[in-house]
Write an enzyme that holds these catalytic residues in place. Structure first.
Site, mmCIF file in Angstrom:
data_model
loop_
_atom_site.group_PDB
_atom_site.id
_atom_site.type_symbol
_atom_site.label_atom_id
_atom_site.label_comp_id
_atom_site.label_asym_id
_atom_site.label_seq_id
_atom_site.Cartn_x
_atom_site.Cartn_y
_atom_site.Cartn_z
ATOM 1 N N GLY A 17 59.389 33.188 98.592
ATOM 2 C CA GLY A 17 60.748 32.844 99.035
ATOM 3 C C GLY A 17 60.709 31.468 99.692
ATOM 4 N N GLY A 18 59.787 30.627 99.199
ATOM 5 C CA GLY A 18 59.523 29.325 99.829
ATOM 6 C C GLY A 18 60.675 28.335 99.775
ATOM 7 C CB THR A 19 63.133 27.284 97.405
ATOM 8 O OG1 THR A 19 63.266 28.491 96.633
ATOM 9 C CG2 THR A 19 62.048 26.422 96.810
ATOM 10 N N GLY A 20 63.873 29.518 100.049
ATOM 11 C CA GLY A 20 65.019 30.259 100.615
ATOM 12 C C GLY A 20 65.462 29.707 101.964
ATOM 13 C CG ASP A 177 61.818 40.959 117.422
ATOM 14 O OD1 ASP A 177 62.325 39.892 117.808
ATOM 15 O OD2 ASP A 177 62.362 42.049 117.597
ATOM 16 C CG HIS A 178 63.453 35.069 115.967
ATOM 17 N ND1 HIS A 178 64.351 35.976 115.493
ATOM 18 C CD2 HIS A 178 64.177 34.212 116.723
ATOM 19 C CE1 HIS A 178 65.562 35.689 115.939
ATOM 20 N NE2 HIS A 178 65.489 34.615 116.691
ATOM 21 C CG HIS A 240 66.163 40.183 118.181
ATOM 22 N ND1 HIS A 240 64.977 40.036 117.511
ATOM 23 C CD2 HIS A 240 67.109 39.636 117.371
ATOM 24 C CE1 HIS A 240 65.199 39.433 116.341
ATOM 25 N NE2 HIS A 240 66.486 39.189 116.237
HETATM 26 C C1 BG6 Z 1 68.729 37.263 114.117
HETATM 27 C C2 BG6 Z 1 70.011 37.998 113.826
HETATM 28 O O1 BG6 Z 1 67.637 38.139 114.031
HETATM 29 O O2 BG6 Z 1 68.800 36.710 115.430
HETATM 30 C C3 BG6 Z 1 71.204 37.073 113.960
HETATM 31 O O3 BG6 Z 1 69.960 38.532 112.500
HETATM 32 C C4 BG6 Z 1 71.197 36.399 115.321
HETATM 33 O O4 BG6 Z 1 72.426 37.785 113.788
HETATM 34 C C5 BG6 Z 1 69.846 35.764 115.602
HETATM 35 O O5 BG6 Z 1 72.219 35.408 115.317
HETATM 36 C C6 BG6 Z 1 69.778 35.254 117.027
HETATM 37 O O6 BG6 Z 1 68.602 34.512 117.216
HETATM 38 P P1 BG6 Z 1 68.515 33.355 118.297
HETATM 39 O O7 BG6 Z 1 67.096 32.897 118.222
HETATM 40 O O8 BG6 Z 1 69.499 32.293 117.883
HETATM 41 O O9 BG6 Z 1 68.885 33.955 119.616
#
Ligand code: BG6
Length: 484
Positions: A17-20, A177-178, A240
């Site tokens: 998915g490198g161009t996604g 989970d970023h 999150h």
């Molecule tokens: C994503 C959600 O995981 O996190 C989005 O799918 C949300 O809906 C986003 O806007 C928020 O991330 P951040 O880093 O901008 O707080």
């Protein structure tokens, strides 16, 4: 104070998915920043893999444009971008078929770290994992990285875990989970376990309640169709906010290592009580004069999906029994502001009498923007006229305290990808953790679906539905103001 950058080992990173969208917005600009910082070895390679017909030159051009559009820093240094792009390659690969896999195998080097980033729909995770093994390009040390959504309920998350487990060991799987990659989120652990000051007070004896707010100003326009199948509970809370709750509530792990931290987080999730519907408020934003309502954005005039949710969570364990954790998150709220506020109890007895009023200490940790911490303390109002008390903030903005170093903080994706290469799973979710989170979430969703619950309206750019305020008001508490 310059930050210390330690280069990681040499690696081949394949981005399916490198161009996604995610690759162009986050992954590739993030890698470019790590390259600029000197963390990415000059021999490391990034291989874009996707179905679309491109060659390496075209892929490099796509990445050049993406860096210009989405990279915060160093973005316009053409020479640097040029050198970075030389480390990029492209292969056309069919995740569900056999095309392109031999080319990919021929490109991969031996004796370097191999990481495969699945930046594709979850329905392809199993196929990719299977083909990587079938084509012999995933050695025992290879890592795979997968994105959320990791399932949409317990059953689908289990299935994904099983599909991956057929081909990879849990120690090779990095579930992103970023939020866990955000600097201030990690700071939660540093604040709690690096200072002796807070930990003795961190329990139901001294904490009245905790508020976790992740407020956004953006609506769902553009991704309405996807979002409408998910809603704030699945999109934000199950992952999150749950992670934030875990870091705030967990017991001190014995070491800062992946399993010790994840074991403690898992115990928190498992100790969460079910929530009855009086303690859940869901909402949908209304239209403004110029902007559509949630239902218009979602393309469904009868949608019952929530763009806002507030919940009262209780944790059944010795530390937290009786202390509510109030969580809220929503789109089109009045400010983009994420914070965790620990509201302490009033002093047990006021020596200053009734007229001095009630003054609770509040520790607030701002996650974004303006990362920092504030501790509200009570002091005497200056001047004559008796002992009048006021609350003042002990305020620390990380930008002020850390100077230039604060500007240099890697964003979540940069840090997490480097952790994959380093082989450090601390900031990634383990399979059992994700499943436990769904096991808690599923009955809540099922219950409002069974009741045909209709979300409350709220004005766009407000604090959310009035019912969310009422939920706390009934318990003699108030939400903190949502402000930047
Ligand atoms: C994503 C959600 O995981 O996190 C989005 O799918 C949300 O809906 C986003 O806007 C928020 O991330 P951040 O880093 O901008 O707080």
């Amino acid at each position: 104070m310059a930050s210390r950058v330690i280069p990681v080992e040499d690696f081949d990173l394949v981005i399916f998915g490198g161009t996604g969208d995610l690759a162009r917005r986050k992954i590739l600009p993030g890698l470019y920043r790590r390259f600029c910082s000197g963390q990415m070895p000059e021999t490391a390679r990034i291989i874009g893999a996707a179905r679309s017909e491109h060659d390496t030159a075209e892929f490099r051009q796509i990445v050049r444009d993406a860096i210009r559009e989405f990279s915060k820093k160093n973005a316009c240094d053409d020479a640097l971008i040029g050198t970075f792009l030389e480390q990029l390659h492209y292969v056309q690969v069919d995740a569900k078929g056999e095309d392109g896999w031999d080319d990919l195998r021929d490109l991969m080097r031996k004796d370097v770290v191999k990481a495969y980033y699945f930046s594709v729909a979850p329905s392809l995770f199993g196929d990719l994992a299977e083909r990587l093994q079938a084509h012999g390009i995933a050695d025992e040390d290879a890592r795979i990285v997968v994105e959320k959504p990791f399932g949409r309920d317990l059953a689908s998350a289990k299935k994904l875990n099983q599909d991956l487990a057929k081909h990879f060991d849990e120690t090779q799987i990095y579930r992103i989970d970023h939020y866990l990659g955000k600097e201030t989120v990690q700071n939660l652990m540093a604040v709690r376990f690096g200072n002796i000051l807070f930990e003795p007070l961190w329990n139901s004896q001294y904490v009245d309640h905790i508020q976790i707010t992740v407020a956004e100003t953006v609506g769902v326009g553009g991704r309405g169709e996807y979002y409408d199948k998910s809603g704030a509970m699945r999109d934000m809370v199950q992952n999150h906010l749950m992670q934030l709750l875990c870091l705030i509530a967990m017991e001190p792990p014995s070491r800062f290592n992946p399993d010790a931290v994840r074991d403690e987080k898992l115990k928190v999730i498992r100790a969460l009580e079910p929530i009855d519907h009086h303690h859940i408020v869901r909402g949908q934003y209304d239209a403004t004069e110029t902007e559509p309502s949630y239902r218009e954005d979602a393309g469904d005039p009868r949608s019952r999906t929530e763009s806002f949710i507030a919940l009262r969570c209780m944790i059944s364990n010795w530390r937290w029994a009786g202390t509510p954790f109030y969580l809220r998150t929503g789109k089109k709220l009045k400010a983009r502001a994420s914070e965790i506020a620990v509201v302490f109890k009033d002093a047990p007895h006021s020596i200053f009498g009734e007229e001095a009023g009630r003054h609770a200490n509040v520790l607030s940790i701002r996650l974004q923007p303006n990362e920092g911490m504030t501790l509200k303390v009570t002091i005497k109002e200056p001047g004559p006229g008796g002992m009048r008390l006021i609350d003042v903030p002990l305020d620390m903005s990380f930008a002020d305290a850390l100077g230039e170093e604060a500007d240099d903080i890697p964003d979540a994706y940069e840090r997490l990808i480097m952790d994959v290469i380093r082989g450090n799973q601390t900031l990634f979710m383990r399979g059992d953790e994700v499943q436990a989170a769904w096991a808690w979430t599923d009955p809540l969703i099922e219950s409002w679906e069974a009741r045909s619950d209709v979300p409350k309206h709220y004005d766009a750019y407000s604090s959310g539905p009035e019912d969310a305020a009422m939920m706390l008001h009934r318990e003699g508490r108030r939400w903190r103001e949502i402000k930047e």
